[in-house]
Scaffold this motif. Structure first.
Motif, short mmCIF file in Angstrom:
data_model
loop_
_atom_site.label_atom_id
_atom_site.label_comp_id
_atom_site.label_asym_id
_atom_site.label_seq_id
_atom_site.Cartn_x
_atom_site.Cartn_y
_atom_site.Cartn_z
N LEU A 185 36.17 32.89 25.74
CA LEU A 185 37.09 32.24 24.86
C LEU A 185 36.74 30.68 24.63
N MET A 186 35.98 30.09 25.84
CA MET A 186 35.49 28.76 25.74
C MET A 186 34.19 28.62 24.87
N GLY A 187 33.80 29.75 24.66
CA GLY A 187 32.31 29.61 23.74
C GLY A 187 31.29 29.56 24.60
N ASN A 188 31.39 29.62 25.90
CA ASN A 188 30.30 29.60 26.79
C ASN A 188 29.23 30.61 26.69
N LEU A 189 29.41 31.70 26.30
CA LEU A 189 28.62 32.85 26.30
C LEU A 189 27.88 33.12 25.08
N GLN A 190 27.93 32.17 24.11
CA GLN A 190 27.21 32.31 22.77
C GLN A 190 26.39 31.21 22.42
N GLN A 191 26.14 30.18 23.09
CA GLN A 191 25.56 29.23 22.83
C GLN A 191 24.07 29.44 22.75
N ASP A 192 23.55 28.91 21.60
CA ASP A 192 22.38 29.13 21.13
C ASP A 192 21.33 27.98 21.84
N THR A 193 21.44 27.80 22.92
CA THR A 193 20.58 27.07 23.89
C THR A 193 19.77 27.57 24.89
N SER A 194 18.58 26.89 25.00
CA SER A 194 17.52 27.42 25.84
C SER A 194 18.20 27.45 27.48
N GLY A 195 17.74 28.42 28.30
CA GLY A 195 18.22 28.71 29.55
C GLY A 195 19.80 29.26 29.65
N VAL A 196 20.49 29.27 30.66
CA VAL A 196 21.77 29.74 30.94
C VAL A 196 22.90 28.54 30.52
N PRO A 197 23.77 28.53 29.50
CA PRO A 197 24.62 27.50 29.45
C PRO A 197 25.49 27.37 30.52
N ASP A 198 26.20 26.10 30.58
CA ASP A 198 27.16 25.77 31.77
C ASP A 198 28.63 26.65 31.44
N THR A 199 28.84 27.41 32.73
CA THR A 199 30.00 28.05 32.51
C THR A 199 31.30 27.71 33.40
#
Length: 499
Positions: A185-199
């Protein structure tokens, strides 16, 4: 007289090819435009639906979700369409009257029938997940727990949905799916950034259990606390633990059990406001594996009297969390391994409702303000509390304990501090969806539902391009023929005028 008739015949012969070619050109253009319009017209997006029933220890809630038939990176884009709170207690409360458990869900299942298009009822999956209430009943009476689930399944099968069964959700699953929910819901799982995004870490407090789940900054030492998920093309390695019996309702029962004096009929409780009194039936109140000794009391009925002592309440609450042993590099309580908390956390369910009661006007107040608000409420007499708040007696009477329990669990239990308190965000809904395990559960289950693309176009891309090229070429040639025929006709008419 013969020459004029011959001129008329020549003009007629010239007009007919021009007319035929013109008509043919018009037809080609119409076909070309029609094919282009049909092929490029937007195709309506097909939605799929799913229903999850959260059968908690104190109540049951139904959530309706929908998502596009096509999926992103193998995971459906799920949104909450609606929800329904089932009237009455949780289904585990019907363990002696299993035939009543299923019908208690009727009103909410009827709402799902109305919310989902009738033509999609048979393809809509329905899941029922039972949490701590059924986990405790399974420990206490596994045969009765199974009968209860079977009775609920039989009732739900009466509806035209694609019912996938009722099962007891493990504590680890409950924690992990709650983590998925808030981060989705916070949009943390769909970020198009390299590596693992902050969760966000997830903190869930129910009636029968409590869960903590987060991505640690170190390797998880205990395999039983390690969780792995792959969502939207990314891998997540998480720490998760569920404390059965440490939900808010069961923790209060354990506290009252600790306060019981053998062979006396009164419990003096510092976590109830001074002047508050109530009677409890021992066998009905202490009816859980969390408080096995209390149910064997000689007194069938106990009188609970509030003394309203905030300091003593805090001491008794913290005594529920055992810190005597830890065989790991770091622990939470009861000897359970836990990495050091870091990053930001979302706290939901009872965490939200308890802190909202003590909220002094700030969405996320400081730790000192929270402690002060709890202290002030606990110092109120029961008469003052009922005058100041228009809340049901059960919830109002338990709020002094609940405030201290939330503070004790987060500070003494999970090792948050004044420095890290501000990293906790107490949330109820995010972007219109409830925070909790059910949406995460639905997200995970969409990986097992075959993806359907949007309805196909009338023509494939290759066929469409080929038709456009052929008809465009035909239109060009016909247009050229029209120009040539028209030119020949004008030349003939000019020649006839000169002669």
């Amino acid at each position: 007289m013969a020459e004029p008739q011959e001129g008329v015949k020549r003009q007629s012969c010239l007009k007919r090819p021009l007319l035929y070619v013109g008509i043919l050109l018009l037809l080609v253009v119409v076909v070309l435009v029609a094919v282009t319009v049909i092929q490029t017209a937007p195709v309506p997006q097909k939605l799929k639906y799913g229903v999850v029933l959260d059968a908690g220890s104190s109540h049951t809630a139904l959530f309706i979700y929908h998502w596009p038939a096509e999926k992103m990176n193998d995971t459906g884009l799920v949104e909450q369409l609606g929800s329904c709170s089932v009237k009455g207690p949780g289904i585990s409360s019907y363990w002696t009257e299993v035939e009543r458990a299923g019908p208690s869900l009727r009103a909410c299942l009827d709402k799902a029938m109305e919310s989902i298009p009738a033509e999609q009822h048979t393809e809509t999956p329905v899941y029922l997940g039972a949490t701590a209430g059924l986990r405790l009943l399974r420990l206490q009476n596994p045969i009765q727990a199974e009968k209860l689930l079977q009775a609920v399944e039989q009732f739900i099968h009466k509806y035209p949905f694609d019912f996938r069964g009722a099962r007891i959700i493990s504590g680890l699953d409950e924690g992990a799916f709650g983590w998925i929910t808030i981060n989705y819901l916070m949009g943390n799982l769909q970020q198009d950034t390299s590596g693992v995004p902050d969760t966000l870490g997830a903190l869930d407090l129910g009636g029968g259990s409590t869960q903590i789940t987060f991505v640690p900054d170190q390797v998880v030492q205990a395999p039983e606390n390690s969780m792995y998920f792959r969502l939207y093309g990314r891998d997540y390695n998480m720490y998760s633990h569920s404390f059965l019996c440490y939900g808010k309702d069961q923790a209060l029962k354990m506290l009252l059990q600790n306060l019981m004096v053998p062979d006396q009929g009164t419990i003096y409780n510092p976590c109830f406001n001074q002047g508050y009194e109530k009677s409890i039936n021992v066998s009905d109140f202490f009816n859980s594996p969390c408080t096995p000794g209390a149910a064997r009391s000689r007194n069938q009925t106990l009188r609970v009297v509030g003394t309203g002592n905030s300091r003593q309440c805090g001491l008794h609450v913290r005594a529920l969390l055992n810190h005597s042993t830890c065989s790991w590099t770091s622990c939470s309580f009861n000897g359970v391994y836990q990495p050091t908390v870091w990053g930001h956390f979302g706290a939901f369910s009872a965490y939200y409702f308890v802190t909202a009661f003590f909220n002094t006007g700030h969405q996320n107040q400081s730790l000192s303000k929270m402690k002060e608000a709890v202290e002030n409420f606990c110092s109120m007499s029961w008469v003052e509390a009922t005058t100041a708040y228009n809340i049901k007696e059960r919830y109002l009477s338990e709020n002094c304990f609940s405030g201290h329990y939330v503070l004790g669990l987060l500070i003494s239990g999970y090792n948050f501090s004044a420095a890290t308190w501000d990293s906790i965000q107490f949330i109820k809904k995010i972007k219109g969806s409830d925070a909790g395990w059910t949406l995460g559960y639905m997200l995970n289950l969409t990986n097992m539902i075959p993806a359907e693309g949007r309805p196909p176009k009338p023509l494939s891309s290759t066929s469409f391009i080929s038709i456009v090229v052929v008809f465009s070429l035909a239109a060009f040639l016909l247009l050229l023929a029209v120009v040539l025929l028209a030119y020949r006709r004008m030349s003939r008419e000019r020649q006839m005028l000169l002669t």
